[in-house]
Structures are given as C-alpha cells and as structure tokens.
Scaffold this active site. Structure first.
Site, PDB file in Angstrom:
ATOM      1  N   GLY A  94     117.658  -6.362  62.320  1.00  0.00           N
ATOM      2  CA  GLY A  94     117.650  -7.145  61.204  1.00  0.00           C
ATOM      3  C   GLY A  94     117.811  -6.167  59.939  1.00  0.00           C
ATOM      4  N   MET A 151     116.878  -1.502  58.943  1.00  0.00           N
ATOM      5  CA  MET A 151     116.292  -0.342  59.074  1.00  0.00           C
ATOM      6  C   MET A 151     115.827   0.587  57.853  1.00  0.00           C
ATOM      7  SD  MET A 151     115.604   1.779  61.454  1.00  0.00           S
ATOM      8  CE  MET A 151     115.017   3.539  61.039  1.00  0.00           C
ATOM      9  N   GLU A 152     114.659   1.007  58.133  1.00  0.00           N
ATOM     10  CA  GLU A 152     113.868   1.691  56.908  1.00  0.00           C
ATOM     11  C   GLU A 152     114.394   3.016  56.556  1.00  0.00           C
ATOM     12  OE1 GLU A 152     111.073   2.452  60.593  1.00  0.00           O
ATOM     13  OE2 GLU A 152     112.606   0.899  59.947  1.00  0.00           O
ATOM     14  N   ASN A 153     115.562   3.448  57.003  1.00  0.00           N
ATOM     15  CA  ASN A 153     115.976   4.792  56.498  1.00  0.00           C
ATOM     16  C   ASN A 153     115.387   5.443  55.138  1.00  0.00           C
ATOM     17  OD1 ASN A 153     117.797   4.823  58.884  1.00  0.00           O
ATOM     18  ND2 ASN A 153     119.099   3.342  57.727  1.00  0.00           N
ATOM     19  N   GLU A 174     111.116  -3.425  54.930  1.00  0.00           N
ATOM     20  CA  GLU A 174     111.746  -2.112  54.777  1.00  0.00           C
ATOM     21  C   GLU A 174     111.133  -1.228  53.784  1.00  0.00           C
ATOM     22  OE1 GLU A 174     113.030  -1.339  57.555  1.00  0.00           O
ATOM     23  OE2 GLU A 174     113.092  -3.572  57.946  1.00  0.00           O
TER      24      GLU A 174
END
Length: 1040
Positions: A414, A416-418, A451
């Site tokens: 769903g 991504m927390e980069n 996120e």
C-alpha cells in the site's frame, strides 16, 4: 510499509475482504539476458550457462542441492556454482582467456585448478550448506570468510556516497558506492550485501591511501546469503576509518523491489517509463552494495544522473544540479540523517507536484503522474495536518526539511515510509472528489497517517532486527487510528479499529500463528513477518496498554522512548522500560518522577482501581506475556450471587492441539446491569475471583473491546446478554455489541457454545442500525453460506442467504441512493446495497438495474452517486453485454479512480470464460496491471462459479507467481489463503495438501500454506459438527 484495503469492507460480501492484510501486489521478475562469459576491468569469470552472473567472485559456492543427476555431470555441475573474479585495473589477458590480469601466473593457474578439483569433490560429496552457516572447502586463502546469514558487527558503516545513473531506455543502471567504515576488530575482509549487481571495480582506501592498489581487491561472493566479501591484501586495523569504493551495473528490476521499472499510460495512449525504489525489507542490496541490516544505520549522500526531461527525488532536498553533458544532469541531494538502508529512496520520473508548508516550516509535497495531479489535494491537506499532529504528540520536531509523498503507478504493497520520501500505490494516495468513494477517503487518510507515524516509529527509532518488526508496524498501525481520530474526527475511525482485533484474532487463533516477536533470519522468513500479527495484533496490544496505563502516561512513555533512542535501534525491553514508572505531569521531563517512581496522579489512578502499584508499573512482565507467546486468552466468567469466578486459558479451536498452559497478564474491564462505570481487575493467574457490591442481572467484560482477549460467560451468562440485546441493545455500546457477536462465534469454533446459541444472538440484528455491529454480523454470517457454496448444498445455502436478507431487510429499505451523510453512514449504505443486490433482493436489483441502464445509455457519462456504484455495477455485469461495457470503461483514464471497484465487480460474473480471461489478463500485465493479480485471483476464488478456476490457476502458474511476487510475500500468502479458506471437504483438503507436498520444501513450509491447511481442517470439523444444527435452526427462524 502498509498493506492497503480494497473496495468493500465486508469479508466475502464483495470479492475483497475488509481487513487491510498485506494484499501485496507485485510485478514479474524480468528474465535477465544471458551475459557473455567475459567481464570488464580485468575479471575472469567461469559461470553457468543457465544461471547469469550477478556479482563476480573469486570463490567456490556449491549450490545447496542433492540432485544426483547434477552430481553425475562432474565438471558440468560447476558451471552453475563457480564464479571467479580478480578485480584489478585495466588488465588484459594474453594466453587465450579474455581479460586475465598478466599477474595471473602459472602458479596461480595451478592454484585455480586445485580449487576446481576441490569444488568438484564438494559437489560429489553432497550438500554442505546448512540453513544458517556455510562451510566452503578449498584453498584457505580464497574460501568465503564468513559462514552466517547475519553480517559481522566489527565493520560499521558511517557514511554512504552513492552515484546512481539509470537509463530508462535500456532499463539498466550503473552505480558508484563509496562507503566510509569503522573497524572495531582487526580483519582482512569486509562482508556486505549485494544481489544482482555486476561489479566492475573495487578498492579499499585507508587514511594513507589505497590498500592493495597493485594487486587489486579480491571479491568473493556467496549468493545463497546475498553476501560478498572484499578481501584486502593486508589487515584493516582497529579504530581506523576506511573507504570502500565499488563500481557496478545492473538491470532495473521488473519486480516491485530494489530499483525497479514502473510505467503508466498517458490519456493520449503513450507509455512512459519511470524508475522507483522499494528497499524494505532486504532489497537495498539490489541497488547498491551495502550493510543491509536495520541496525547498521548511516548517513547517505545521494547523486542521481538523469535526462533533462525527468525529475529526480530522494530522501533529502536537492542541493544543486550539474550539467554533465548535453542531455545529462547530475542532481546532488543533501546529506541525510542517520538511517537504515531500507529507508533510502529515489525516483526518476516526469511527475508533477503540489506543495504546502506546515506551521513549523516543513515543506510537504505530493507527486503524481501529470494527468492525475488534480487528485493530490486531499492527501496533501491530510499530510500537513498529520505531520503537525505528530510533532505535537511526540514533542519531537520532524527532523527533515521536507516530506514528499509520491504515487507510484506500479506498487506492491500500500505504501512505504522512506524517510522524507514516502511512496504509495496510486489508489492509496490519489482522491477524486467526484468519483472516489467514502471508503477511499477513509483509507487514504489512514495510509498517510500510517506512513507519517513511521517517520518517528521506525525511522527515528528502528527495531534492531526484523524479529521485532511490530515495534515499527504495530506502532504505526496504532498511531494511524489515534492520529486520525484527532485530525479528522468526522471520519469516526474508532468505528473501524475494532476490526483490527477481529482480523488479528482470526490468524492468531491458528496453531500456525507466531508470537509478535519471533526469530527470523533469511529474506523469506522476514517477508512473512509482514502479517496481521505484526500489524494488527501489535496495534491492539498497544491500545490495550494505553487503556491500562491511561493515555497521558502512555504518551509520556512514548516520548521518553523516542527521545532516549533517537537515531538508534531498539528491542522490546527498551519500550517496556520507557513505559514503566512514568509521571505524566509535565511532558517527558524525567525529573518530575517521584522518588518511588510514581507520581501523585498515578497514585490516584491506582487507588481507584483494582490494580496494585507494583503490578501497575511492571509493564515488562505484563507485556512479555503478549509479545513472547502466540495466541490469546479466553476468560470464562461465572457468576454465583455476588461472586464472579474467573478462569483464563489459551483460546484453541476444536481442531487444534491440546492446550498450551500459557498464561497472560490480562487487564480486565467490566460493567454490570447495576453500574456502567468501568471497573478494572488485573488477572495474572489461571483462576481468581471478584466480589461485587450487589447481585446483577448481567455482566459484560472487555468493555469497548480494548483488551486482546475474548470472554465466555458460563451458566446462563450468555442467555442474559442475548436477552439484553433483544430487549434493549443500546444499553451497551456498539463496540460491545460487535464484540459479543465476534466472541459468540469464536466460542462455537472452540466448542464452548452450540451454533444455535450464536444464531440466536444474531436475531437482535433486525433492530440494529450502527455500522460496527452490522458489519460484524455480516462478517460472521456470510462465511457460513460461503462454506455451503463450495459444498454444493443449494437448499441450505438458499435458506441461509434468505435469513440474512430478511435480517437486514428493514435497514436495506431505509437506505437512500445518494452520497448524503457521514462517512460511516455512507459506508454502511454502500455495503448494505451491495449485499442486497448480490443476494438478489428484488427491490434493490430493480433500482440498480435502472441506474445501470441509464448510465450505459449515456455511454458512461451519467453521474452515479459513488456510494451506489458497487451495487449498480454488480447488477450490470451479470450480463455479458454489461460486463463488456464496464470493462471498456476500465481501460479509460477518466475511470482510473474506479478501477478497484470495477475489478471487483468483474470478478462476480457467472461466465467462467470471462473469469478465466480476467485472471489471464492480470498475469499478462498489459490491460490489467499485474499488481492487481492477487486481488483478482482471490476474488474469483470467492465466486461460486470461479473457485475451482482460481485454484487451478494458482497451481498452473505457481512458479511464475512465486517468481513475480517473491516466496514469503503477502501477495503469495493472500492468494493461497484467499482461494482455499472456505474449503470444507476431505477431498479439498487432500487436493491442497497433495499439491503443496509436491512442491519444493520452501513452498510447503510457508506459513500461509500451513494456515491454509489448518483452516480447511477446522472448516471440515466445524461443518461436520454444526451443519445439521444449522439446517434445523433455519427451519424455525429463516423467516425472521
């Protein structure tokens, strides 16, 4: 990383169930072209004819195989296992082998031949590679110097300087990685990760210059562990800093991990290519050589080369752009904060953006493909609000100058927390006010909240290893609901958090479940950790702990944890220690805590409860019972006058093994018919009792379902509660009503209650009107007829479906066909109308058909209320003509916001040829993106006309699916469990067992496969015990 729910909230109502499982979506791994047997920069490579060389090495790496056929081939078997490289500087070969260094003397050649012989002996002798260690044989100077899947800890990365140059035409990229390291133990080798990277040059430089400049640096590779070793000609000294330099190239990945290719189609029909990254959990090594474990935090300097028509993004803001040549620009980004490799990110695309500033001066931007830029406003506003909330709640400023959110056309999960550059599936970020549904608005808000919560939980403070993934994901899941309840109160997210308990318990009740904190090592095991236990159970026990401590104490403990461990890595114990002995009086100032570790307010709280002070502050002991053992407790409550007897045990389904004897520290809460003030009691032993002040008619434990346990009411306890629901259901909250519905069916599976008791309880739903208990009622009853559909028991199936329609008929009739009301009211409307139409309730069918025909005659231009589209499309696609018309709209850009809904209703067709065609199209990755395939296969599997097709498709394409979606991924798990979870015959069980037993051991041992088998066994036993009782009950009650 978050897994995003699809259209429809009701499990088995629409093709897509409610819980946001990791319905991972992926793209196929592109077949890599066969490279010639020559290499660059002085590399000699002996490699396989059918296994491409991804990282050159001077090593013997016997494959873990017991195939006697290959052993008999002798030297032919070496071609897939022996890979050799001696990286020097511009060397040439002068004796018949291309590009061999002239220092490759006769002595060296003899040594090499010895290696060949020894390697052959190893192959013929059998498999020497165990799961956790590698013990290569051969010349001691050249054997791989490390035998564990985890990297050694005596070489520590400090700073990465990365230069990445993608070519979006050839779909390749080149790179230069310079890694500054510190050495804490004398060593001659540096072990790091690399996967699918063709290394062309490597060097190690110390303070006094290059090490081994004359002879180069030897590189050894061990592909099973995705590791390389850089071997220096002289030892690296303790306390010294060195710089590793590695030049390499690779293909852009066609999967959804690493540095991968994504495409989109413009409104004019042109296909455009972009490149984006997805590194969590173990794919940074596919883009640059690195120490790819979360505890090896470093700072990163990123440079990206691109064409002028493209835009480059990374974690940090752009510092400058340099013209390298006429059509080549090099972007330099600021040095990052200290972070793990899996959080590094970059994108090269032609995206457009919209930007706003937070009150604290953080620049927030949302990026999307150009023709969808008008759909970013909602997410942008939500991100600004949420970022401001988190800064206030955590009392820690967001540490970066910007936060980008990018919608990627091809995306597996769903979001991504980069850090500083969060990436999303388009449907999880883009919102069209004219066409997107209320559930889409809710979902987007929660995903963005998840996120952004990670920017603190996961990025600022990171779990030490993947066994404690829940410290990242459980917290982010918990915080998404906490934050949105404040920033977007109109969404009423508290109505949906209860589902996290039910979703988690469904998986956690299986023997194949696992503790929240579970040892893992290899990438497949790590991928399997991204499941409902880590996410939903993690969030639930945090919610329980917050209620136990009280929200203020809990928040202060979190601030203490984040402040103490900023830019570091943690374990479970670090969190529990931070949440112990907290005084909430003035923020996180530890000087405010009293000498005895308890503040005045805490003393007051404790004195008014049944919790003793010592127990109240022993957070670690309590929470270890929830994180270090799998499953959850069932508490049996028996009332005798004023005495309430309590007994806890491990909840086990009837098909499970014998009880474990596990005990939990359970923070019980309860209300009674005489007192609606919440009372508390901490149960730490197997049995205990409570004495009430007076006798009561009924008692309800686990108030609001804040505790991760279920309750069984002994003697006539259930009868009293069922009577209460029938006479005055609003005497208890909607959450309590929903939890009773869930618990009564759970207890049927545990054989503690008869199915007739559970069905008796559902009779009250005829008078229910609130979304939480209605949804839970449907989620318990719909699977019953789904089991019957796959047993071909039409009469009982029809009776049960009729009971459900009659049960909710009054509520269905009250629904308007518009978009008015709160988000909860709109979602309830959409689900009830969809349910009614799928179940062929005639008034609903007539209305939906009328809408569809008008919409079709307008060629799709007529505006349909978004809340009724699912119902309207579901009816319209029951004819082949309507199905074809809707699919034609699916392909148009103006219907992109509705793609999830259209995919769902297309899978409801009764035409088997169309169902098969739909799955085939998903596999081809053309009209339908392959990222949608797990949803499509699973939804076809829920269709009574398609479940056999879906199982056959899964079997026939298993190898292709594993190649595309990765073994251990949620995509594979979702298809395996989704297609089989309503099987309930011995023949179906034998078919599933037989097929997976025929596969390689790694597939059979997948947790998802074990869950599927266990679920079918449970279904068989459940149906054998309850089917006749259901038939008899329906004869009396089907006409409610």
């Amino acid at each position: 990383m978050l897994h995003y729910p699809r259209a429809g909230l009701l499990q088995d109502l629409s093709p897509y169930p409610s819980s946001p499982l990791n319905w991972a979506k992926a793209r196929p791994e592109r077949q890599r072209s066969q490279r010639p047997a020559t290499t660059r920069s002085g590399c000699l490579c002996f490699r396989g004819l059918h296994r491409p060389l991804d990282v050159f090495a001077f090593a013997f790496t016997p494959q873990a195989t017991k195939e006697t056929k290959r052993q008999r081939r002798g030297l032919a078997g070496l071609h897939s296992s022996l890979q050799i490289c001696h990286c020097g500087y511009n060397n040439n070969l002068s004796f018949g082998l291309p590009y061999v260094d002239q220092t490759f003397t006769l002595k060296t050649l003899k040594m090499f031949l010895l290696l060949l012989i020894l390697n052959l002996a190893t192959l013929l002798d059998g498999d020497l590679h165990s799961e956790k260690t590698y013990s290569p044989t051969g010349n001691g100077n050249n054997s791989f110097p490390w035998n564990k899947i985890r990297l050694p800890k005596h070489v520590i990365p400090v700073h990465y300087d990365l230069l990445i140059h993608p070519n979006l035409t050839t779909l390749t990229f080149s790179g230069l990685a310079k890694i500054e390291i510190t050495v804490t133990q004398q060593t001659s080798s540096i072990i790091l990760h690399s996967k699918y990277l063709q290394i062309t040059k490597a060097a190690i430089q110390g303070a006094t210059g290059n090490i081994g400049t004359d002879k180069g640096v030897m590189i050894l590779e061990y592909p099973p562990f995705e590791q390389i070793a850089l071997v220096a000609t002289e030892p690296l000294q303790i306390g010294h800093n060195y710089t590793i330099s590695i030049e390499y190239s690779a293909n852009l990945s066609d999967s959804f991990h690493g540095f991968y290719k994504s495409t989109y189609r413009t409104p004019e029909g042109d296909v455009r290519v972009l490149a984006s990254t997805q590194f969590e959990p173990t794919a940074a090594r596919m883009t640059f050589p690195c120490f790819d474990e979360p505890a090896f935090k470093s700072k990163f300097s990123v440079k990206i080369r691109r064409e002028p028509k493209h835009l480059a993004l990374s974690n940090m803001p752009l510092v400058k752009s340099i013209n390298i040549e006429e059509q080549l620009i090099e972007d330099h980004f600021e040095i990052s904060v200290k972070m793990s490799t899996y959080l590094v990110a970059f994108i090269v695309s032609d995206f457009k953006s919209a930007t706003k500033m937070t009150s604290c001066g953080i620049k927030v931007s949302v990026y999307a493909v150009p023709h969808k830029i008008n759909q970013v406003d909602y997410a942008l506003d939500a991100a600004v609000k949420l970022l401001e909330f988190y800064e206030g709640y955590f009392s820690i400023p967001y540490p970066l100058p910007k936060q980008d959110l990018a919608a990627i056309p091809d995306f597996q999960s769903g979001a991504m927390e980069n850090w500083g550059l969060t990436t999303y599936r388009e449907s999880a970020l883009l919102y069209d006010p004219e066409k997107s549904s209320a559930s889409s608005r809710l979902g987007i808000t929660l995903v963005v909240a998840h996120e952004l919560a990670h920017q603190w939980f996961g990025n600022l403070v990171t779990m030490e290893w993947w066994n404690d993934l829940w410290l990242n994901e459980g917290f982010a899941k918990f915080m998404e609901f906490l934050s949105v309840s404040v920033t977007h109160p109109e969404l009423k997210v508290e109505d949906y958090f209860l589902n996290k308990y039910f979703d988690a318990m469904e998986v956690d009740a299986l023997n194949s479940s696992h503790p929240i904190s579970t040892p893992v090592e290899d990438p497949a095991q790590i991928l399997e950790m991204f499941d409902d236990v880590s996410y939903d159970k993690g969030a639930c026990i945090l919610n329980m702990l917050q209620d136990y401590l009280n929200p203020e104490i809990f928040r202060v403990g979190l601030v203490k944890y984040l402040s103490r461990f900023s830019y570091q890595n943690t374990q479970n114990k670090d969190l529990w220690n931070s949440l112990s002995d907290i005084c909430p009086a003035d923020g996180a100032d530890e000087s405010k805590v009293q000498n005895d570790g308890v503040c005045d307010r805490s003393k007051e709280t404790i004195s008014s409860s049944h919790w003793t002070r010592s127990k109240f502050h022993d957070v670690k002991t309590m929470m270890n019972t929830w994180t270090l053992q799998k499953g959850f407790p069932v508490v049996t409550v028996t009332i005798k006058g004023k005495n309430v007897h309590l007994q806890q045990e491990h909840y086990m389904k009837a098909s499970s093994s014998s009880p474990t004897g596990n005990l939990w520290h359970i923070p019980l809460t309860y209300i009674t018919s005489k007192c609606d003030d919440v009372q508390r009691f901490l149960l730490t032993t197997k049995t205990d009792y409570i004495t009430l002040s007076e006798e009561v008619e009924w008692i309800k434990f686990n108030v609001g379902m804040t505790g991760y346990y279920i309750v069984h009411y002994g003697d006539d306890g259930w009868d009293a509660l069922i009577r209460l629901l029938k006479e005055n259901h609003k005497a208890i909250s909607s959450s309590d009503r929903a939890s009773l519905i869930n618990s009564v069916f759970q207890l049927v599976s545990a054989e503690k209650l008869p199915i007739t008791k559970a069905l008796d309880l559902t009779l009250y739903l005829k008078h229910e009107s609130e979304i939480t208990p209605v949804f839970q009622g449907l989620n318990e009853l719909i699977p019953l007829y789904k089991l019957l559909e796959k047993r071909d028991m039409k009469e009982t199936e029809t009776q049960l479906k009729g009971y459900l329609v009659n049960l909710f008929k009054n509520m269905i009739d009250k629904q308007s066909w518009d978009d008015e009301g709160t988000v909860s009211e709109r979602m309830l409307r959409s689900s009830l109308l969809t349910f009614a139409c799928i179940r062929k309730y005639q008034p609903c069918m007539d209305k939906a058909k009328e809408y569809f025909m008008k919409w079709k005659h307008s060629d799709g231009t007529l505006h349909l209320p978004t809340d009724v589209k699912f119902a309207v499309y579901a009816v319209g696609t029951q004819t082949d003509e309507g199905w074809d018309f809707l699919f034609s709209k699916y392909q148009l850009p103006e219907f992109n916001a509705e793609n999830d809904v259209i995919e769902a209703v297309l899978s409801l067709s009764q035409n088997k040829e169309k169902l098969q065609w739909l799955m085939d199209q998903g596999l081809q990755d053309n009209i339908i993106k392959i990222q949608e395939l797990p949803y499509i296969v699973t939804s076809v599997g829920r269709n009574p006309e398609g479940y056999q097709l879906a199982w056959k498709f899964l079997k026939q394409n298993w190898q292709a699916l594993v190649k595309k979606f990765e073994l251990g991924s949620r995509s594979i798990a979702y298809m395996v469990t989704g297609v089989t979870n309503k099987y309930s015959t011995k023949a179906q069980l034998a078919e599933v067992k037989g097929y997976f037993s025929s596969l390689e051991k790694s597939s059979l041992e997948l947790r998802a496969v074990q869950q599927a088998i266990e679920t079918i066994e449970e279904n068989i036993q459940w149906m054998d015990k309850n089917l006749e009782k259901i038939k008899k009950w329906l004869q009396t009650n089907s006409k409610v």
